[in-house]
Design a protein around this motif. Sequence first.
Motif, PDB file in Angstrom:
ATOM      1  N   LEU A  90      -7.615  16.393  -6.489  1.00  8.32           N
ATOM      2  CA  LEU A  90      -6.869  16.645  -5.250  1.00  8.32           C
ATOM      3  C   LEU A  90      -6.187  18.007  -5.272  1.00  8.32           C
ATOM      4  CD1 LEU A  90      -5.400  13.130  -4.621  1.00  8.32           C
ATOM      5  CD2 LEU A  90      -6.842  14.401  -3.071  1.00  8.32           C
ATOM      6  N   VAL A 118      -4.091   1.562  -7.880  1.00 13.12           N
ATOM      7  CA  VAL A 118      -2.684   1.178  -7.995  1.00 13.12           C
ATOM      8  C   VAL A 118      -2.404  -0.060  -7.141  1.00 13.12           C
ATOM      9  CG1 VAL A 118      -0.315   1.947  -7.670  1.00 13.12           C
ATOM     10  CG2 VAL A 118      -2.028   3.545  -8.459  1.00 13.12           C
ATOM     11  N   PHE A 119      -3.033  -0.110  -5.975  1.00 10.86           N
ATOM     12  CA  PHE A 119      -2.884  -1.271  -5.092  1.00 10.86           C
ATOM     13  C   PHE A 119      -3.339  -2.534  -5.820  1.00 10.86           C
ATOM     14  CE2 PHE A 119      -4.352  -3.780  -1.311  1.00 10.86           C
ATOM     15  CZ  PHE A 119      -3.118  -3.898  -0.708  1.00 10.86           C
ATOM     16  N   PHE A 142      -2.087  16.584 -10.469  1.00 15.28           N
ATOM     17  CA  PHE A 142      -2.053  17.295  -9.188  1.00 15.28           C
ATOM     18  C   PHE A 142      -1.248  18.583  -9.328  1.00 15.28           C
ATOM     19  CE2 PHE A 142       0.249  18.102  -5.185  1.00 15.28           C
ATOM     20  CZ  PHE A 142      -0.828  18.371  -4.363  1.00 15.28           C
ATOM     21  N   LEU A 143      -0.156  18.517 -10.084  1.00 17.57           N
ATOM     22  CA  LEU A 143       0.695  19.692 -10.262  1.00 17.57           C
ATOM     23  C   LEU A 143       0.143  20.634 -11.329  1.00 17.57           C
ATOM     24  CD1 LEU A 143       4.138  17.901 -10.127  1.00 17.57           C
ATOM     25  CD2 LEU A 143       3.161  19.365  -8.380  1.00 17.57           C
ATOM     26  N   LEU A 197      -0.013   6.401 -11.157  1.00 17.97           N
ATOM     27  CA  LEU A 197       0.502   7.310 -10.123  1.00 17.97           C
ATOM     28  C   LEU A 197       1.095   8.578 -10.740  1.00 17.97           C
ATOM     29  CD1 LEU A 197       2.346   5.255  -7.361  1.00 17.97           C
ATOM     30  CD2 LEU A 197       0.328   6.682  -7.139  1.00 17.97           C
ATOM     31  N   ASN A 207      -0.839  -3.531  -8.394  1.00 18.54           N
ATOM     32  CA  ASN A 207       0.378  -4.043  -7.757  1.00 18.54           C
ATOM     33  C   ASN A 207       0.184  -5.467  -7.246  1.00 18.54           C
ATOM     34  OD1 ASN A 207       1.952  -1.832  -8.234  1.00 18.54           O
ATOM     35  ND2 ASN A 207       1.663  -0.922  -6.226  1.00 18.54           N
ATOM     36  N   PHE A 242       1.788  12.758  -2.622  1.00 19.51           N
ATOM     37  CA  PHE A 242       1.138  14.014  -2.269  1.00 19.51           C
ATOM     38  C   PHE A 242      -0.132  13.768  -1.468  1.00 19.51           C
ATOM     39  CE2 PHE A 242      -0.302  12.885  -6.522  1.00 19.51           C
ATOM     40  CZ  PHE A 242      -1.672  12.994  -6.417  1.00 19.51           C
ATOM     41  N   TRP A 243      -0.799  12.627  -1.739  1.00 16.36           N
ATOM     42  CA  TRP A 243      -2.013  12.321  -0.976  1.00 16.36           C
ATOM     43  C   TRP A 243      -1.654  11.986   0.474  1.00 16.36           C
ATOM     44  CZ3 TRP A 243      -4.743   7.448   0.368  1.00 16.36           C
ATOM     45  CH2 TRP A 243      -6.034   7.692   0.851  1.00 16.36           C
ATOM     46  N   LEU A 302       3.554   1.527  -1.682  1.00 16.67           N
ATOM     47  CA  LEU A 302       3.935   1.729  -3.077  1.00 16.67           C
ATOM     48  C   LEU A 302       2.765   2.220  -3.914  1.00 16.67           C
ATOM     49  CD1 LEU A 302       6.180  -1.381  -3.761  1.00 16.67           C
ATOM     50  CD2 LEU A 302       6.866   0.978  -3.524  1.00 16.67           C
ATOM     51  N   SER A 303       1.556   2.050  -3.377  1.00 20.96           N
ATOM     52  CA  SER A 303       0.373   2.403  -4.166  1.00 20.96           C
ATOM     53  C   SER A 303      -0.120   3.815  -3.894  1.00 20.96           C
ATOM     54  CB  SER A 303      -0.767   1.423  -3.869  1.00 20.96           C
ATOM     55  OG  SER A 303      -0.308   0.107  -3.959  1.00 20.96           O
ATOM     56  N   MET A 304       0.252   4.366  -2.751  1.00 20.62           N
ATOM     57  CA  MET A 304      -0.268   5.685  -2.386  1.00 20.62           C
ATOM     58  C   MET A 304       0.531   6.787  -3.046  1.00 20.62           C
ATOM     59  SD  MET A 304      -0.974   6.182   1.561  1.00 20.62           S
ATOM     60  CE  MET A 304      -1.579   4.758   2.372  1.00 20.62           C
ATOM     61  N   PRO A 305      -0.145   7.757  -3.652  1.00 22.57           N
ATOM     62  CA  PRO A 305       0.615   8.899  -4.155  1.00 22.57           C
ATOM     63  C   PRO A 305       1.200   9.683  -2.983  1.00 22.57           C
ATOM     64  CG  PRO A 305      -1.722   9.037  -4.777  1.00 22.57           C
ATOM     65  CD  PRO A 305      -1.590   7.885  -3.852  1.00 22.57           C
ATOM     66  N   SER A 326       0.844  -1.197   0.000  1.00 21.56           N
ATOM     67  CA  SER A 326       0.000   0.000   0.000  1.00 21.56           C
ATOM     68  C   SER A 326       0.878   1.245   0.000  1.00 21.56           C
ATOM     69  CB  SER A 326      -0.950  -0.011   1.186  1.00 21.56           C
ATOM     70  OG  SER A 326      -0.222   0.055   2.383  1.00 21.56           O
ATOM     71  N   LEU A 377      -1.110  15.123   2.179  1.00 23.94           N
ATOM     72  CA  LEU A 377      -2.369  15.798   2.508  1.00 23.94           C
ATOM     73  C   LEU A 377      -3.040  15.135   3.707  1.00 23.94           C
ATOM     74  CD1 LEU A 377      -3.868  16.402  -1.055  1.00 23.94           C
ATOM     75  CD2 LEU A 377      -3.149  18.147   0.567  1.00 23.94           C
ATOM     76  N   LEU A 378      -2.975  13.797   3.757  1.00 27.78           N
ATOM     77  CA  LEU A 378      -3.577  13.083   4.889  1.00 27.78           C
ATOM     78  C   LEU A 378      -2.869  13.460   6.183  1.00 27.78           C
ATOM     79  CD1 LEU A 378      -4.309   9.412   3.730  1.00 27.78           C
ATOM     80  CD2 LEU A 378      -5.863  11.336   3.932  1.00 27.78           C
ATOM     81  N   SER A 401      -5.159   5.246  -4.816  1.00 25.41           N
ATOM     82  CA  SER A 401      -4.401   4.226  -4.088  1.00 25.41           C
ATOM     83  C   SER A 401      -4.952   2.837  -4.341  1.00 25.41           C
ATOM     84  CB  SER A 401      -4.426   4.523  -2.590  1.00 25.41           C
ATOM     85  OG  SER A 401      -4.015   5.833  -2.354  1.00 25.41           O
ATOM     86  N   ILE A 447       8.987  16.425  -5.420  1.00 30.16           N
ATOM     87  CA  ILE A 447       8.310  17.471  -6.197  1.00 30.16           C
ATOM     88  C   ILE A 447       6.916  17.717  -5.649  1.00 30.16           C
ATOM     89  CG2 ILE A 447       7.272  17.972  -8.439  1.00 30.16           C
ATOM     90  CD1 ILE A 447       9.688  16.677  -9.737  1.00 30.16           C
ATOM     91  N   VAL A 448       6.153  16.629  -5.498  1.00 33.84           N
ATOM     92  CA  VAL A 448       4.779  16.827  -5.038  1.00 33.84           C
ATOM     93  C   VAL A 448       4.727  17.176  -3.554  1.00 33.84           C
ATOM     94  CG1 VAL A 448       3.602  15.509  -6.807  1.00 33.84           C
ATOM     95  CG2 VAL A 448       4.535  14.319  -4.838  1.00 33.84           C
ATOM     96  N   VAL A 488      -8.314  21.001   3.340  1.00 34.71           N
ATOM     97  CA  VAL A 488      -7.882  20.021   4.328  1.00 34.71           C
ATOM     98  C   VAL A 488      -8.627  20.258   5.632  1.00 34.71           C
ATOM     99  CG1 VAL A 488      -5.947  19.552   5.865  1.00 34.71           C
ATOM    100  CG2 VAL A 488      -5.629  19.447   3.409  1.00 34.71           C
ATOM    101  N   THR A 541       5.459  20.711  -2.863  1.00 36.74           N
ATOM    102  CA  THR A 541       4.302  21.524  -3.246  1.00 36.74           C
ATOM    103  C   THR A 541       3.242  21.501  -2.147  1.00 36.74           C
ATOM    104  OG1 THR A 541       4.752  20.928  -5.527  1.00 36.74           O
ATOM    105  CG2 THR A 541       2.621  21.907  -5.076  1.00 36.74           C
ATOM    106  N   VAL A 542       2.961  20.295  -1.633  1.00 38.28           N
ATOM    107  CA  VAL A 542       1.930  20.179  -0.596  1.00 38.28           C
ATOM    108  C   VAL A 542       2.326  20.950   0.661  1.00 38.28           C
ATOM    109  CG1 VAL A 542       0.820  18.573   0.998  1.00 38.28           C
ATOM    110  CG2 VAL A 542       1.010  17.979  -1.405  1.00 38.28           C
ATOM    111  N   LEU A 554      -1.307  16.227   6.778  1.00 39.51           N
ATOM    112  CA  LEU A 554      -1.744  17.593   7.103  1.00 39.51           C
ATOM    113  C   LEU A 554      -3.096  17.556   7.815  1.00 39.51           C
ATOM    114  CD1 LEU A 554      -1.027  19.854   4.002  1.00 39.51           C
ATOM    115  CD2 LEU A 554       0.110  19.829   6.203  1.00 39.51           C
ATOM    116  N   MET A 555      -3.976  16.718   7.263  1.00 38.88           N
ATOM    117  CA  MET A 555      -5.316  16.634   7.823  1.00 38.88           C
ATOM    118  C   MET A 555      -5.289  16.107   9.244  1.00 38.88           C
ATOM    119  SD  MET A 555      -8.032  15.614   5.059  1.00 38.88           S
ATOM    120  CE  MET A 555      -8.559  14.026   5.529  1.00 38.88           C
ATOM    121  N   VAL A 613     -10.576  15.558  -0.085  1.00 38.59           N
ATOM    122  CA  VAL A 613      -9.193  15.079  -0.094  1.00 38.59           C
ATOM    123  C   VAL A 613      -9.170  13.556  -0.008  1.00 38.59           C
ATOM    124  CG1 VAL A 613      -6.987  15.175   1.103  1.00 38.59           C
ATOM    125  CG2 VAL A 613      -8.432  17.201   0.999  1.00 38.59           C
TER     126      VAL A 613
END
Lengths: 304, 297
Positions: free
Chosen positions: B251, B277-278, B235-236, B228, B281, A136-137, A131-134, A129, A140-141, B274, A244-245, B259, A248-249, A143-144, B266
């Motif tokens: 996003l 992509v999960f 996003f950018l 991704l 994978n 930047f997300w 490897l699957s999560m971006p 998981s 953001l999480l 996710s 990079i992302v 947020v 930015t976040v 931050l939240m 969000v």
Amino acid sequence: MLLTLFGISVLVFVMLRLVPGNIADILFDAAGMIDTADKAKLEHDLGLDKPIVVQYGEWINGLAHGDLGYSYVSEKPAIDEILPRIPITAKLAGLALAFSVIFGVPLGVISAVKQNTVLDYFLRVISLSGLSMPAFWLGLLILMACVAWFGFIPIYTDPPKGFWDALWLFSVPAAAVGFRSSALVMRLTRSAMLEVLRQDYIRTARAKGASDRTVNYRHALRNALLPVVTVIGIEAAFLMGGLIVTETVFNIPGIARFLVEAIRWRDYPIVQNLVMFIAAVAVLINFLIDLLYAVLDPRIRYAG
Amino acid sequence: MAVTEIVPAPAPKIERVETSWSRLRYYAAAHPLGMIGAAIMVVFVFAAIFANFISPYDPIATSAATTLKPPGAAHWLGTDAMGRDILSRIIYGARISLAVGLGSTALGCVVGVALGLTSGYLGGWVDLVIQRVVDVLQAMPLLVLALVMAAALGPALNNTILAIAIPLIPYSARVIRSNTLALREQPFVEAARAVGMSEFRIAIRHVLPNTVAPLIVIATAQLGAAILTEASLSFLGLGVPEPHPSWGRMLSESAAEYVRTAPWLVIFPGIAISLAVFGTNLFGDALRDILDPRLRD
């Protein structure tokens, strides 16, 4: 190595000149009026009207003399814009890398030693998981979560005061970047460990009565770390994508976020020099990893 | 004694018939995680294909009456600042993600295979030149190259696909080349040459089919990376442009300022990215175990 860098410089330079619309177009679009004479003068001042080969030659010649040209946007020397931002990104990358090694290697070993147990499955799902999560997300999480639990946003506003302040400020975004790398390092450590644990000398070690602990750490891990070192090296160069992302976040004024801004503004001197810098770091790290590999693995030295 | 007297014993009835279906069931049982991954992928593909039937609202139509509604009965996942339904946008976003993911993976692999096969099979200076080009492409971090490409090509769906495909080329080119180098020395290639087959036909008919297994493995791994990367580019603000609903751009529209006030903006698009992509994978891992036994743990 130099050939690769040369190739990258040509690639980036040509690509940037393919962009429909240069800075002059953007500035005049923003102003809402197009005075062709003014625009031509601006293009001439910036050297955009010269043949592309001449522009390339001027850039490389400047690069060799440490002159990176001027930023179109701020009109300051590009080197003064880029240099102060490097340490910020370097710190972030270093922390993220430390994060990935501190978590990735031990968890990978545990996962391999406890292969096919519930713990192993759990760790594998977590790393997949990751490897699957971006990145930047995840940022953001985080931050939240900070807003919800601590009532503040750990966004970079002022330059940090002192070491601990900086460590605290950078560790949150570093965790967001490092999570992915630690997942990668963990997966690789696990498969490398499993590979090594099947070897004859591990069976020999067990047969002579060495404890599990000795076998796992003294015999197996040492050999399993070789491919892991390579991946950590490659990751070090490729952390850039996550940076990079994440910059930015978290609003961090490092080179990664700067690159995105420069691309948006068609600020060629900044973009081409930054991309060259990033590529040079990547190539250099790969080279160092090759050297390190020879140090760590005597077989390579003798074969070479 | 006539030869005809020797009657062959009736062949014993084989209990397990090897149909493709039973093999599939066998693999599914052996790789439960891969099965879950495949199921997730099927759900997303289904959502992408039937987006216009299953999404409750128009993903693009804005509405002043329903801005920033939290998740509820009318809008399961809430609405954004322009009153657009998040669930519908996520369902339509699957189209963009899959289109970019599949498109750039396929394009990258086709070019990569062509380069890798030529390079490995011909060798010599062709190999040298292609390898230098591959080195150049691979020396840059994927997202950096994709960013510059995306900026150079301009914002459009096709350009995003191209911008992600080009940085993916070196990976398949490398793998195919090393496989080709090994295959080219195999006896069956020599046999084909001995019966007078042309080099081009040998490469296409005998070498290429044998590189399919590693190619599938690398393609599934790249599918996740491509999805991704698309999300990061969007996003950018340098990815798929409006009006296409892209998960990554959902996003960026909602980033830091929501947020605090509208967390559903969000959370849900991120989950979609996710999860997709999960799924790839998990599926890719299982495929690798099945197709490439050397890497099996």
